[in-house]
Design an enzyme around this catalytic site. Structure first.
Site, PDB file in Angstrom:
ATOM      1  N   LYS A  21       5.252 -10.893   6.717  1.00 46.11           N
ATOM      2  CA  LYS A  21       5.510 -11.345   7.523  1.00 46.11           C
ATOM      3  C   LYS A  21       4.479 -10.971   9.212  1.00 46.11           C
ATOM      4  CE  LYS A  21       7.128 -14.574   6.998  1.00 46.11           C
ATOM      5  NZ  LYS A  21       6.562 -15.444   6.544  1.00 46.11           N
ATOM      6  N   SER A  22       3.957 -10.040   8.613  1.00 50.23           N
ATOM      7  CA  SER A  22       3.348  -9.670   9.590  1.00 50.23           C
ATOM      8  C   SER A  22       1.336 -10.082   9.943  1.00 50.23           C
ATOM      9  CB  SER A  22       2.645  -8.191   9.561  1.00 50.23           C
ATOM     10  OG  SER A  22       3.583  -7.724   8.867  1.00 50.23           O
ATOM     11  N   GLY A  23       1.436 -11.451   9.211  1.00 51.00           N
ATOM     12  CA  GLY A  23       0.507 -12.487   9.828  1.00 51.00           C
ATOM     13  C   GLY A  23      -0.703 -12.907   8.561  1.00 51.00           C
ATOM     14  N   TRP A  26      -1.873 -16.303   8.578  1.00 47.11           N
ATOM     15  CA  TRP A  26      -3.433 -15.700   9.542  1.00 47.11           C
ATOM     16  C   TRP A  26      -4.346 -15.462   9.340  1.00 47.11           C
ATOM     17  CZ3 TRP A  26      -3.400 -13.669  15.135  1.00 47.11           C
ATOM     18  CH2 TRP A  26      -3.936 -13.929  15.527  1.00 47.11           C
ATOM     19  N   HIS A  83       0.909  -8.053  -0.890  1.00 50.94           N
ATOM     20  CA  HIS A  83       1.682  -6.875  -0.342  1.00 50.94           C
ATOM     21  C   HIS A  83       2.006  -6.106  -1.126  1.00 50.94           C
ATOM     22  CE1 HIS A  83       2.451 -10.676   2.994  1.00 50.94           C
ATOM     23  NE2 HIS A  83       3.408 -11.047   1.700  1.00 50.94           N
ATOM     24  N   ARG A 107       1.155  -5.150  12.075  1.00 50.57           N
ATOM     25  CA  ARG A 107       2.135  -6.123  13.379  1.00 50.57           C
ATOM     26  C   ARG A 107       3.548  -5.354  13.738  1.00 50.57           C
ATOM     27  NH1 ARG A 107       5.006 -11.846  13.324  1.00 50.57           N
ATOM     28  NH2 ARG A 107       5.089 -12.003  15.081  1.00 50.57           N
ATOM     29  N   TYR A 173      -1.421  -7.470  14.640  1.00 59.22           N
ATOM     30  CA  TYR A 173      -1.540  -8.803  15.138  1.00 59.22           C
ATOM     31  C   TYR A 173      -1.851  -8.591  16.350  1.00 59.22           C
ATOM     32  CZ  TYR A 173       0.647 -13.240  14.930  1.00 59.22           C
ATOM     33  OH  TYR A 173       1.693 -13.523  14.990  1.00 59.22           O
ATOM     34  N   ARG A 239       6.316 -20.660  12.514  1.00 56.59           N
ATOM     35  CA  ARG A 239       7.092 -20.164  13.587  1.00 56.59           C
ATOM     36  C   ARG A 239       6.856 -20.546  14.876  1.00 56.59           C
ATOM     37  NH1 ARG A 239      11.289 -17.378  15.513  1.00 56.59           N
ATOM     38  NH2 ARG A 239       9.676 -15.909  15.541  1.00 56.59           N
ATOM     39  N   GLY A 241       5.081 -17.781  15.758  1.00 56.51           N
ATOM     40  CA  GLY A 241       3.432 -16.881  16.097  1.00 56.51           C
ATOM     41  C   GLY A 241       2.974 -16.365  17.373  1.00 56.51           C
TER      42      GLY A 241
HETATM   43  P1  A3P Z   1       6.873 -15.339  13.631  1.00 51.67           P
HETATM   44  O1  A3P Z   1       7.285 -15.686  12.621  1.00 51.67           O
HETATM   45  O2  A3P Z   1       7.396 -13.999  14.274  1.00 51.67           O
HETATM   46  O3  A3P Z   1       6.720 -16.667  14.301  1.00 51.67           O
HETATM   47  P2  A3P Z   1       2.980 -14.022   7.269  1.00 51.67           P
HETATM   48  O4  A3P Z   1       2.061 -14.950   7.509  1.00 51.67           O
HETATM   49  O5  A3P Z   1       2.972 -12.656   6.873  1.00 51.67           O
HETATM   50  O6  A3P Z   1       4.414 -14.605   6.044  1.00 51.67           O
HETATM   51  O7  A3P Z   1       3.650 -13.802   8.793  1.00 51.67           O
HETATM   52  C1  A3P Z   1       4.154 -15.293   9.587  1.00 51.67           C
HETATM   53  C2  A3P Z   1       4.088 -14.874  11.287  1.00 51.67           C
HETATM   54  O8  A3P Z   1       2.491 -15.484  11.463  1.00 51.67           O
HETATM   55  C3  A3P Z   1       5.740 -15.488  11.590  1.00 51.67           C
HETATM   56  O9  A3P Z   1       5.646 -15.257  12.596  1.00 51.67           O
HETATM   57  C4  A3P Z   1       4.057 -16.944  11.634  1.00 51.67           C
HETATM   58  O10 A3P Z   1       4.178 -18.078  12.547  1.00 51.67           O
HETATM   59  C5  A3P Z   1       2.939 -16.236  12.087  1.00 51.67           C
HETATM   60  N1  A3P Z   1       1.879 -17.095  12.022  1.00 51.67           N
HETATM   61  C6  A3P Z   1       0.776 -17.696  10.714  1.00 51.67           C
HETATM   62  N2  A3P Z   1       0.187 -18.572  11.100  1.00 51.67           N
HETATM   63  C7  A3P Z   1      -0.513 -18.277  12.485  1.00 51.67           C
HETATM   64  C8  A3P Z   1      -1.609 -17.650  13.679  1.00 51.67           C
HETATM   65  N3  A3P Z   1      -2.201 -19.097  12.065  1.00 51.67           N
HETATM   66  N4  A3P Z   1      -1.612 -17.305  13.829  1.00 51.67           N
HETATM   67  C9  A3P Z   1      -0.706 -16.280  14.240  1.00 51.67           C
HETATM   68  N5  A3P Z   1       0.421 -16.592  13.918  1.00 51.67           N
HETATM   69  C10 A3P Z   1       0.377 -16.481  12.766  1.00 51.67           C
END
Ligand code: A3P
Length: 277
Positions: A21-23, A26, A83, A107, A173, A239, A241
């Protein structure tokens, strides 16, 4: 264990390592698009338009167990993600002699927790009681989390990146959100495919940044309705982001508790977190 024992890294492999959940999604989109831009231009039939980033850049364990390390990542260098905490990586990835490259995306611990709570709440099987924010937070603070405590994960990679800066790229992030172009350039250089002056002038970096943006990816059919593997519902990956969304959910007492833990566990290593932009 099987991956640790049997996976053989190659010198030009690139591993994207991220605490959940750190990006991850992306970073996968960016790294894939930058690395393979000779094959795919952002505007025409780009694989990201029809495939989720997790399909394009598989997790190491899954790719290895599926024997998919050559077909799915046929290009060289091979690009995969993990991970897994640093200490538990396959020895050949950590080997000084082989010396393959690792990109770590970090993040801030507050947004990471909130993101995880939303994600795991959605992913939780219907037959289980909902996980309350309080209980989830308590577990996070006690280090009970997939892939281990946040601070051990981040510090494991951080310390190693200080030892071997030429083999590690440590990104955050928050920095990527703040200045995507600058950090995409660093990523490209690190992967051995720096952007040329012509590419910069043509606006290719901005184009890739737009392609990989959450607003673009979220609206694609594959990410609105698709699944990756049998379990992962693609839309749950996108979500808000944002940086700083934690202020909407964490109480001052929670912040105080986590602040204290982060200070206790992470002070003195020269790593600081941006919690807003
Ligand atoms: P939030 O829940 O704070 O919105 P992971 O990809 O490691 O599972 O991390 C998920 C987080 O990255 C979520 O954060 C998600 O919304 C965000 N995220 C996913 N795609 C993204 C993108 N293209 N750019 C920026 N943030 C992104």
């Amino acid at each position: 264990m099987a991956v640790r024992q049997h996976f053989q890294a190659r010198q030009n492999d690139i591993t994207l390592a991220v605490f959940p959940k750190s990006g991850t999604t992306w970073l996968k989109a960016l790294a894939f698009s930058i690395l393979h831009r000779q094959h795919y231009t952002p505007s025409q039939n780009h694989p990201l338009l029809t495939s989720n980033p997790h399909t394009l850049v598989p997790f190491l364990g899954k790719a290895f167990l599926d024997q998919d390390l050559t077909s799915n990542i046929a290009h060289s260098p091979r690009l995969f993600s993990t991970h897994t905490p640093y200490h538990a990586l396959p020895p050949s990835i950590k080997s000084f002699a082989i010396g393959c490259r690792i990109v770590y995306l970090c993040r801030n611990p507050y947004d990471t927790f909130i993101s995880a709570w939303h994600f795991f709440t959605k992913a939780r099987p219907d037959n289980l009681e909902p996980l309350s924010l309080n209980d989830a937070f308590d577990m996070y603070c006690r280090g009970v989390f997939a892939y281990g405590p946040f601070w051990d994960h981040v510090l494991g990679y951080w310390k190693e990146s200080l030892e071997r800066p030429q083999k590690f790229l440590f990104l955050t992030y928050e920095d990527l959100k703040d200045n995507p172009i600058l950090h995409m350039k660093r990523l490209a250089e690190f992967m051995g495919v720096p952007f040329s002056v012509e590419e910069e002038k043509e606006g290719l970096i901005e184009e890739i940044s737009r392609l990989c943006s959450i607003n673009n990816l979220r609206e694609l059919d594959v990410n609105k309705t698709g699944k990756t593997g049998s379990l992962l519902v693609n839309k749950t990956l996108f979500r808000k982001g944002e940086v700083g969304d934690w202020v909407n959910s964490l109480t001052p007492e929670m912040v105080e508790r986590l602040d204290k833990i982060i200070k206790e566990k992470m002070d003195g290593f020269g790593l600081t977190f941006k919690t807003s932009l």
